[in-house]
Design an enzyme around this catalytic site. Structure first.
Site, PDB file in Angstrom:
ATOM      1  N   CYS A  84       0.831  -1.198   0.000  1.00 37.62           N
ATOM      2  CA  CYS A  84       0.000   0.000   0.000  1.00 37.62           C
ATOM      3  C   CYS A  84       0.873   1.259   0.000  1.00 37.62           C
ATOM      4  O   CYS A  84       1.500   1.573  -0.997  1.00 37.62           O
ATOM      5  CB  CYS A  84      -0.971  -0.055   1.194  1.00 37.62           C
ATOM      6  SG  CYS A  84      -2.324   1.139   1.072  1.00 37.62           S
ATOM      7  N   HIS A 194      -3.572  -5.636   1.169  1.00 37.70           N
ATOM      8  CA  HIS A 194      -2.843  -5.792   2.430  1.00 37.70           C
ATOM      9  C   HIS A 194      -2.745  -7.264   2.835  1.00 37.70           C
ATOM     10  O   HIS A 194      -3.592  -7.731   3.606  1.00 37.70           O
ATOM     11  CB  HIS A 194      -3.540  -5.022   3.541  1.00 37.70           C
ATOM     12  CG  HIS A 194      -3.338  -3.540   3.478  1.00 37.70           C
ATOM     13  ND1 HIS A 194      -2.375  -2.890   4.215  1.00 37.70           N
ATOM     14  CD2 HIS A 194      -3.954  -2.588   2.767  1.00 37.70           C
ATOM     15  CE1 HIS A 194      -2.418  -1.587   3.961  1.00 37.70           C
ATOM     16  NE2 HIS A 194      -3.370  -1.378   3.076  1.00 37.70           N
ATOM     17  N   GLU A 196      -0.893  -8.511   4.990  1.00 41.94           N
ATOM     18  CA  GLU A 196      -0.715  -8.620   6.453  1.00 41.94           C
ATOM     19  C   GLU A 196      -2.046  -8.583   7.187  1.00 41.94           C
ATOM     20  O   GLU A 196      -2.114  -8.926   8.369  1.00 41.94           O
ATOM     21  CB  GLU A 196       0.230  -7.518   6.952  1.00 41.94           C
ATOM     22  CG  GLU A 196      -0.378  -6.144   7.172  1.00 41.94           C
ATOM     23  CD  GLU A 196      -0.569  -5.325   5.891  1.00 41.94           C
ATOM     24  OE1 GLU A 196      -0.677  -5.912   4.803  1.00 41.94           O
ATOM     25  OE2 GLU A 196      -0.640  -4.085   5.991  1.00 41.94           O
TER      26      GLU A 196
END
Lengths: 225, 718
Positions: A84, A194, A196
């Site tokens: 990002c 994302h 994560e």
């Protein structure tokens, strides 16, 4: 192996990235003002709003002292993942091709999207199963991937587009549904989604884990050589 | 004894009455100096002094076994076990948002975040409660679009997830929109810090942004008077937010607390330095000397009164031992955040302000904080008059049940909020177990292995119909939302948005609503740990509905079992739990039908509702259910449709005889589904399955049609 996750002023997802990395290895936070990567095996440039996205997303962070070391690390073949805002920073730093523009609808967008793994021939996607889409969230204001036509052609020819939004899932107007690209040497990778935030069944999907597992496997191979 | 000079009416321009000014003169034994008058006018404003609401608020129960900090601190804190506390508070930013919605809403989020980290807690979630006029109005669409963008801009950039909220559209909010923001924070109990200053000789250090002319007089000019013509000219009074500065200030403040460098900490909100310093001094029973010349300014030439009342954002005030100041400054430099010693703690009990070597203010702290007169309200129930015009009818009188259901699902108040919540980041910090639209409350995993649940609610139209019952319903509705994810309430915060309390009918609405909240809190055993009052929400042409907004926080043992609202499995039995006896009074269907606002609302059968909550909560925590959803606006028909749309699956239901599918009683009925064996002893009303919602003998509508109506409701306007 050890990941290093950079913290700029205004980073928001650095602890999330650290937690995700810790599912496959060790991870520590690296401070933007230090010209020191502390011997990590892979670098993550995390999400957030470094320097408030002032001037242009990523435009100020690329001048942080730590980025000198990141560029050197990348030139030497080290693995660098930009998520990002990290993707934006790496594009601004010239470590990745293309640029990220404001979303087509000019609004911030959060959405769980489906991604097609275009190429698993990279240290970042090697653990992804071919033909199995990944469900990973996006959340950004400036995620519309842009590159001039000849560059786009080149990216495609060199197999540098690793992830695309599945048909109907492009949340931001990115050209050719591009969600993530790597550099020509295939050791620097940036993506808007994302991974994560897709590593724990309690909080969502676990499809992002494959990205971190890929990096771990790639580093293990290199260390073994 | 000096008297009020008839030629000098500056105190009136600053919002003080002649009587209040005379009291100040009497207490001081002299006329106040300019700077003192500015400070006093703000500290004695409704926003800071709660002078029309303090007496009424005393009725709220504030004590409970989990309460660690109650009202009076920057935020309330409850114990969530294993040495952790959760701080939370809701606050309004209504008037600034009505004048400049983007910055008004953004700084509303910024302000509530600072309240939370001022007690030493890391903000972990934001929720918003918004009210606008009907979306058919261009002004309302503008306010909605800009307020949502402002919340997104600030909340997303500081890395705190926006996990929930609510929006209602009613003509009564056309001029006065409401923007209430709630924040939750997490802290080890040992690191909680109070705002009370202590230790004469200790240093007062100002952290964060430069002080400028923004927000001068915001509290008195904007927050404590009715809106009127020429509000655009008030724009300079609206503060400008800088979420990047806030993010650094947040990280820096938490680092200072972790290093145990601070004796006390306080955010700068309404009335800026004056309010922050007064509250710190009052809390600690000490005095403060402040040197205006040392306050870092954004522009030259600010008068001392401007420095003392500026509402420039992203600033905090802390007290530091003299030998730790250098460490504080160094830690702040690392975060590129300014830290400037601007004064010291004294034992004088006075607030003394110097500027250019001159003493420009010298006031007892008590006159700033304690001496503002408290006014008794003069409540009168309006009899035989209709306070609010009936809404225009938008539903044909002969509409079929299916048409009514589709109209309700597509109505502005019940339609999908996806277009709004997609602009917020709900997952940063990796705690969010239930995202918006997945469950009736947001669920956040705790490091203890348990989880928090949080919801925010308040239906102004129902409070307008029946203030006491409507306000109580808001508390029950919040508790019902928590119940559906399996949480037990720990405490609540409220934001009381009302009109001008000097008007007898508004005073009546306010006192009745507070009584309703108090009764509900006592019945459910949930203490009020903090809150905010926003009065004078009136424009020349209209007054808002009385709108108490309730934010409730609860705790659940196993986040993996947190309830979901969607129907999950074909063949599951559906049960109706609770003493659900709804009527059409104050309902959405009554609004669409153009009915006058009128009570009474259904009588709350408190013991039976508590039993129903316990039943549902126990089943959710046992992992026995596949879904749990409370029946709210739109009645059981809309609640069933929501479960179907969320799950992409139909249901066939036989409603109990005489049950009106669209009648409402909030927080009193629950829909649960699961295998038959799990629902033993409950009133089974139907089964999950198929691709349509069928209410036997009433209606049959395809799930796809329900979804299209619900998804399209707001999309028409945005």
């Amino acid at each position: 192996m050890k990941f290093g996750v950079i913290r700029f002023p205004g980073s928001c997802d650095e602890v999330d990235a650290q937690l995700a990395c810790q599912r496959v290895g060790e991870a520590e936070i690296l401070w933007h003002a230090d010209r020191d990567l502390r011997g990590v095996d892979a670098v993550v440039v995390p999400g957030g709003f470094s320097y408030g996205d002032y001037l242009r997303a990523g435009a100020i962070a690329r001048f942080a002292p730590v980025m000198v070391e990141v560029a050197e690390f990348a030139r030497a073949g080290g693995l660098v993942l930009g998520i990002c805002n990290g993707f934006q920073v790496l594009c601004e730093a010239g470590l990745l091709p293309g640029a990220l523009l404001d979303n087509a609808n000019l609004r911030f967008v959060f959405r769980q999207v489906s991604l097609v793994v275009v190429s698993s021939d990279s240290p970042f996607t090697r653990a992804c199963e071919p033909d199995r889409p990944l469900s990973i969230p996006v959340k950004h204001m400036t995620g519309c991937y842009y590159a001039p036509p000849e560059l786009l052609r080149g990216l495609q020819e060199r197999d540098q587009v690793l992830l695309r939004y599945a048909p109907g899932h492009n949340p931001n107007g990115s050209l050719r549904d591009i969600a993530g690209v790597c550099n020509a040497a295939r050791n620097v990778f940036g993506l808007m989604p994302h991974p994560e935030h897709a590593v724990d069944p309690l909080t969502g999907s676990i499809d992002g884990l494959a990205i971190f597992q890929s990096i771990r496997a790639a580093v293990a191979d290199r260390l073994a050589v | 004894m000096p008297t009020v000079s008839p030629s000098d009416q500056r105190h009136r321009q600053l919002g003080l009455t002649d009587g209040e000014y005379a009291l100040i003169v009497q207490q001081l034994g002299r006329h106040p100096r300019d700077t003192e008058l500015a400070m006093l006018s703000l500290m004695w404003s409704e926003h800071c002094a709660y002078k029309h609401s303090r007496t009424t608020l005393r009725r709220l129960p504030t004590e409970g076994p989990a309460v660690l900090m109650g009202p009076g601190e920057n935020a309330g804190v409850v114990d969530v076990g294993d040495g952790l506390g959760v701080a939370f508070k809701v606050e309004s930013h209504n008037h600034p948002s009505a004048v400049e919605p983007f910055q008004g809403a953004a700084t509303g989020v910024g302000g509530i975040l600072r309240d939370i980290f001022a007690v030493g807690a890391r903000p972990i979630a934001v929720l918003d409660s918004l009210r606008f006029g009907e979306p058919t109005s261009e002004r309302s669409r503008y306010l909605l679009e800009q307020a949502v963008a402002g919340i997104a801009h600030y909340g997303n950039s500081v890395g705190v997830p926006t996990v929930g909220g609510e929006i209602y559209f009613e003509a009564a909010y056309e001029q006065n929109c409401l923007v209430n923001a709630m924040c939750l924070g997490l802290a080890p109990i040992g690191r909680l810090i109070r705002s009370a200053a202590a230790g004469p000789g200790n240093v007062l250090v100002l952290l964060g942004a430069l002080t400028g002319r923004d927000g001068i007089g915001g509290a008195s000019v904007l927050a404590s008077a009715e809106l009127g013509e020429g509000d655009a000219a008030k724009r300079p009074s609206v503060q400008i937010g800088d979420p990047f500065a806030e993010k650094k200030l947040l990280e820096c403040s938490l680092e200072l607390l972790e290093s145990e460098l601070l004796i006390s900490l306080q955010d700068l909100g309404a009335a800026g330095l004056t309010s922050a310093a007064s509250e710190m001094a009052s809390g600690g029973g000490v005095g403060l000397d402040i040197d205006c010349d040392r306050v870092p300014l954004r522009e030259l030439g600010l008068a001392p009164f401007e420095i003392m009342v500026s509402e420039s954002q992203e600033r905090m005030l802390c007290v530091v031992a003299p030998d730790r100041v250098a460490e504080v400054v160094a830690a702040c430099e690392r975060w590129e955040t300014r830290a400037t010693p601007i004064g010291e703690v004294t034992d004088s009990g006075r607030m003394r302000v110097r500027h250019a070597a001159e003493l420009v203010a010298d006031l007892p702290v008590s006159i700033l904080v304690d001496d503002c007169p408290v006014y008794d309200l003069a409540p009168t129930e309006p009899v035989g008059v209709s306070l609010y015009p009936a809404p225009p009818a938008t539903l044909a009188p002969d509409a079929s049940a299916a048409e009514t259901l589709l109209a309700l699902l597509g109505s502005a108040n019940l339609a999908s909020r996806r277009l709004v919540y997609e602009q917020y980041d709900p997952i940063v910090q990796s705690r969010t177990v239930r995202r918006p639209d997945e469950a009736d409350a947001a669920v956040l995993a705790l490091p203890t292995g348990e989880a928090l649940a949080v919801a925010i609610d308040g239906n102004g139209r129902r409070v307008a119909c029946d203030p006491r019952a409507g306000a109580a319903e808001a508390v029950y509705e919040c508790a019902a939302n928590l119940t559906c994810v399996g949480a037990t309430p720990l405490g609540l915060t409220n934001c009381l948005n009302f009109g001008n309390p000097e008007k007898p009918h508004v005073a009546w609405q306010l006192t009745e609503a507070v009584e309703g909240i108090a009764q509900a809190c006592r019945a459910l055993g949930v203490p009020v740990v903090g809150g905010n009052v926003s009065l004078y929400n009136e424009a020349p042409t209209d007054a808002i509905y009385p709108t108490p907004v309730i934010g409730m926080v609860g705790r659940l043992p196993d986040p993996a079992r947190a309830g979901r609202l969607r129907f999950a499995r074909a063949g599951d039995a559906i049960a109706l739990v609770g003493p659900f006896a709804p009527t059409r009074a104050g309902s959405e269907v009554a609004k669409l039908s153009g009915h006058e606002l009128a009570g009474p609302l259904p009588i709350m059968q408190t013991a039976a509702v508590r039993d129903a909550q316990d039943t549902v909560r126990t089943m959710v925590n046992a992992g026995a259910l596949h879904n749990a959803h409370d029946i709210a606006e739109g009645g059981i028909g809309v609640a069933l449709a929501e479960c179907c749309v969320a799950g992409g699956i139909g249901a066939r239901v036989a409603l109990p005889a005489g049950l009106d599918p669209f009648a409402e009683a909030l927080g009193q009925g629950f829909l649960v589904s699961g295998p038959d064996v799990a629902l033993t002893g409950l009133a089974i009303i139907g089964r999950v399955g198929g691709d349509a919602l069928e209410l036997e003998g009433v209606l049959t509508v395809a799930v796809a049609e329900l979804a299209a109506a619900r998804d399209g409701g707001l999309a028409r306007f945005l």
